[in-house]
Design a protein around this motif. Structure first.
Motif, PDB file in Angstrom:
ATOM      1  N   HIS A  20       4.911  10.700   2.272  1.00  0.00           N
ATOM      2  CA  HIS A  20       4.455   9.405   1.766  1.00  0.00           C
ATOM      3  C   HIS A  20       5.407   8.288   2.166  1.00  0.00           C
ATOM      4  CE1 HIS A  20       7.463  10.347  -1.318  1.00  0.00           C
ATOM      5  NE2 HIS A  20       7.504   9.049  -1.553  1.00  0.00           N
ATOM      6  N   GLY A  21       4.898   7.086   2.056  1.00  0.00           N
ATOM      7  CA  GLY A  21       5.663   5.876   2.293  1.00  0.00           C
ATOM      8  C   GLY A  21       4.794   4.686   1.935  1.00  0.00           C
ATOM      9  N   TYR A  22       5.281   3.475   2.199  1.00  0.00           N
ATOM     10  CA  TYR A  22       4.462   2.295   1.915  1.00  0.00           C
ATOM     11  C   TYR A  22       4.457   1.353   3.109  1.00  0.00           C
ATOM     12  CZ  TYR A  22       8.820  -0.279   0.858  1.00  0.00           C
ATOM     13  OH  TYR A  22      10.046  -0.860   0.926  1.00  0.00           O
ATOM     14  N   ILE A  23       3.392   0.575   3.188  1.00  0.00           N
ATOM     15  CA  ILE A  23       3.254  -0.479   4.197  1.00  0.00           C
ATOM     16  C   ILE A  23       2.811  -1.748   3.477  1.00  0.00           C
ATOM     17  CG2 ILE A  23       2.067  -1.239   6.290  1.00  0.00           C
ATOM     18  CD1 ILE A  23       1.627   1.664   7.040  1.00  0.00           C
ATOM     19  N   VAL A  24       3.412  -2.872   3.833  1.00  0.00           N
ATOM     20  CA  VAL A  24       3.032  -4.170   3.270  1.00  0.00           C
ATOM     21  C   VAL A  24       2.321  -4.967   4.365  1.00  0.00           C
ATOM     22  CG1 VAL A  24       3.812  -6.307   2.200  1.00  0.00           C
ATOM     23  CG2 VAL A  24       4.996  -4.155   1.684  1.00  0.00           C
ATOM     24  N   PHE A  25       1.007  -5.040   4.273  1.00  0.00           N
ATOM     25  CA  PHE A  25       0.236  -5.839   5.229  1.00  0.00           C
ATOM     26  C   PHE A  25       0.216  -7.283   4.728  1.00  0.00           C
ATOM     27  CE2 PHE A  25      -1.649  -1.529   5.418  1.00  0.00           C
ATOM     28  CZ  PHE A  25      -1.394  -1.241   6.751  1.00  0.00           C
ATOM     29  N   GLN A  26       0.952  -8.164   5.396  1.00  0.00           N
ATOM     30  CA  GLN A  26       1.066  -9.535   4.913  1.00  0.00           C
ATOM     31  C   GLN A  26      -0.158 -10.382   5.234  1.00  0.00           C
ATOM     32  OE1 GLN A  26       2.615  -8.220   7.554  1.00  0.00           O
ATOM     33  NE2 GLN A  26       3.722  -9.737   8.774  1.00  0.00           N
ATOM     34  N   MET A  27      -1.028  -9.885   6.107  1.00  0.00           N
ATOM     35  CA  MET A  27      -2.267 -10.600   6.386  1.00  0.00           C
ATOM     36  C   MET A  27      -3.406  -9.598   6.531  1.00  0.00           C
ATOM     37  SD  MET A  27      -1.754 -11.812  10.374  1.00  0.00           S
ATOM     38  CE  MET A  27      -3.410 -12.501  10.459  1.00  0.00           C
ATOM     39  N   ASN A  51       0.843  -1.192   0.000  1.00  0.00           N
ATOM     40  CA  ASN A  51       0.000   0.000   0.000  1.00  0.00           C
ATOM     41  C   ASN A  51       0.881   1.246   0.000  1.00  0.00           C
ATOM     42  OD1 ASN A  51      -3.074  -0.879   0.944  1.00  0.00           O
ATOM     43  ND2 ASN A  51      -1.485  -2.259   1.702  1.00  0.00           N
ATOM     44  N   LEU A  52       0.750   2.072  -1.033  1.00  0.00           N
ATOM     45  CA  LEU A  52       1.419   3.363  -1.068  1.00  0.00           C
ATOM     46  C   LEU A  52       0.496   4.375  -0.390  1.00  0.00           C
ATOM     47  CD1 LEU A  52       3.884   4.972  -2.062  1.00  0.00           C
ATOM     48  CD2 LEU A  52       2.630   5.409  -4.188  1.00  0.00           C
ATOM     49  N   ILE A  53       0.985   5.038   0.655  1.00  0.00           N
ATOM     50  CA  ILE A  53       0.151   5.873   1.520  1.00  0.00           C
ATOM     51  C   ILE A  53       0.750   7.261   1.626  1.00  0.00           C
ATOM     52  CG2 ILE A  53      -0.778   6.125   3.865  1.00  0.00           C
ATOM     53  CD1 ILE A  53      -0.447   3.042   4.130  1.00  0.00           C
ATOM     54  N   SER A  54      -0.120   8.276   1.597  1.00  0.00           N
ATOM     55  CA  SER A  54       0.297   9.658   1.804  1.00  0.00           C
ATOM     56  C   SER A  54      -0.312  10.189   3.100  1.00  0.00           C
ATOM     57  CB  SER A  54      -0.132  10.544   0.629  1.00  0.00           C
ATOM     58  OG  SER A  54       0.559  10.180  -0.555  1.00  0.00           O
ATOM     59  N   LEU A  55       0.426  11.050   3.785  1.00  0.00           N
ATOM     60  CA  LEU A  55      -0.018  11.639   5.045  1.00  0.00           C
ATOM     61  C   LEU A  55       0.136  13.150   5.010  1.00  0.00           C
ATOM     62  CD1 LEU A  55       1.847   9.325   7.620  1.00  0.00           C
ATOM     63  CD2 LEU A  55      -0.510   9.065   6.839  1.00  0.00           C
ATOM     64  N   ARG A  56      -0.762  13.851   5.695  1.00  0.00           N
ATOM     65  CA  ARG A  56      -0.541  15.253   6.003  1.00  0.00           C
ATOM     66  C   ARG A  56      -1.180  15.539   7.357  1.00  0.00           C
ATOM     67  NH1 ARG A  56      -4.258  19.151   2.088  1.00  0.00           N
ATOM     68  NH2 ARG A  56      -6.290  18.231   2.568  1.00  0.00           N
ATOM     69  N   ILE A  57      -0.661  16.553   8.043  1.00  0.00           N
ATOM     70  CA  ILE A  57      -1.050  16.836   9.428  1.00  0.00           C
ATOM     71  C   ILE A  57      -1.727  18.195   9.509  1.00  0.00           C
ATOM     72  CG2 ILE A  57      -0.203  17.148  11.781  1.00  0.00           C
ATOM     73  CD1 ILE A  57       2.164  15.347  11.012  1.00  0.00           C
ATOM     74  N   LYS A  58      -2.913  18.212  10.069  1.00  0.00           N
ATOM     75  CA  LYS A  58      -3.697  19.437  10.219  1.00  0.00           C
ATOM     76  C   LYS A  58      -3.688  19.874  11.675  1.00  0.00           C
ATOM     77  CE  LYS A  58      -8.264  21.300   9.000  1.00  0.00           C
ATOM     78  NZ  LYS A  58      -9.583  20.959   8.412  1.00  0.00           N
TER      79      LYS A  58
END
Length: 278
Positions: free
Chosen positions: A111-118, A60-67
């Motif tokens: 941004h970054g990525y996370i690999v959820f294996q399950m 999963n390629l994910i982007s974040l921003r902080i408000k």
């Protein structure tokens, strides 16, 4: 005098619209991103985005921003890290993930990525903790996140011939075409329940097949080799629409097979594979 009054009002309007307290271009920073969810603490709202507006089992390629809750402005100078955690009935573990970095050309987006294996299930679930620092002050926000099963296999976990535990996940293509598709994947080795290290210098061999069409293959595929940003890159040839099984073999730096078998007349599939259907 009357014309001068109109000019003054016009200049004032331009000044107000361009005031440094405003952030009129922030909305453009999330173009082609869809909000997944918000994670809050007393001071901030962490917005999490993806291309589809959801997370799923696999890469999963994910982007974040902080408000900032105090003035509703988006923070531009944050240093961010994260920790995904699977809460199982008898244990907890993390998964492979990248560092969180500032998105090039953006003021507030990371941004970054996370690999959820399950995937999640009725009794086991994922949480995500986001730690960040703004102007020398540390903060943390965490919440439950939804990680349903992927409709097709995009991640495989296995023990290799070397006795090590591996996680291999397909990053691209997300939208496959009848063409030569750029293909990428990540290869991780498990160090502990909480730590996974990217593997460099290996080869991920691919052999795409269509089981419903006599298990035929395709020409001009290029096996995946390691490159920048922990990604392995190659070329996936898809000659028609439908269901494809991408058979895999993982080879180490000495070309020894870590896992996977070649497809032959007597062996129609490898023990490790990805799936695509389009």
């Amino acid at each position: 005098m009357k014309s001068f009054k109109y000019i003054f009002v016009a200049i004032l309007a331009v000044f107000i619209s361009c005031s440094p307290d405003e952030t009129p271009t922030i909305a453009d920073e999330i173009d082609q991103h869809t909000l997944v969810q918000q994670i809050e603490n007393e001071s901030h709202i962490v917005e999490m985005y993806s291309a589809t507006g959801m997370l799923q089992q696999g890469y999963n390629l994910i982007s974040l921003r902080i408000k900032d809750k105090a003035d509703s402005h988006y923070v531009q100078n944050a240093s961010i890290s994260w920790m995904p955690l699977m809460h199982m009935t008898a244990m907890e573990h993390s998964c492979p993930f990248s560092e969180v970095t500032k998105t090039i050309g953006k003021e507030t987006l990371h941004h970054g990525y996370i690999v959820f294996q399950m995937a999640e299930n009725s009794s086991e679930y994922w949480t995500l903790r986001v730690d960040y620092e703004i102007d020398g002050v540390s903060y943390s926000a965490s919440d439950l996140i939804s990680v349903p099963a992927s409709p097709k296999r995009r991640v495989v976990s296995f023990t290799g011939s070397d006795g090590e535990n591996y996680i291999v996940a397909m990053a691209d293509p997300i939208n496959p075409q009848v063409a030569l598709n750029a293909m990428s994947a990540v290869v991780y080795k498990k160090q502990s329940m909480m730590h996974y290290l990217p593997v460099q210098g290996y080869t991920l061999k691919i052999d795409p097949r269509m089981p419903s069409m006599g298990n035929h293959g395709s020409p001009n595929n290029q096996h995946l080799v390691s490159g920048a940003a922990d990604l392995y890159h190659g070329t996936l040839s898809l000659t028609m629409t439908g269901y494809w099984k991408i058979n895999l073999q993982l080879l180490d730096a000495n070309a020894a097979v870590i896992k996977g078998e070649p497809v032959t007349d007597t062996n129609p599939e490898s023990s490790i594979f990805f799936e695509l259907e389009f």
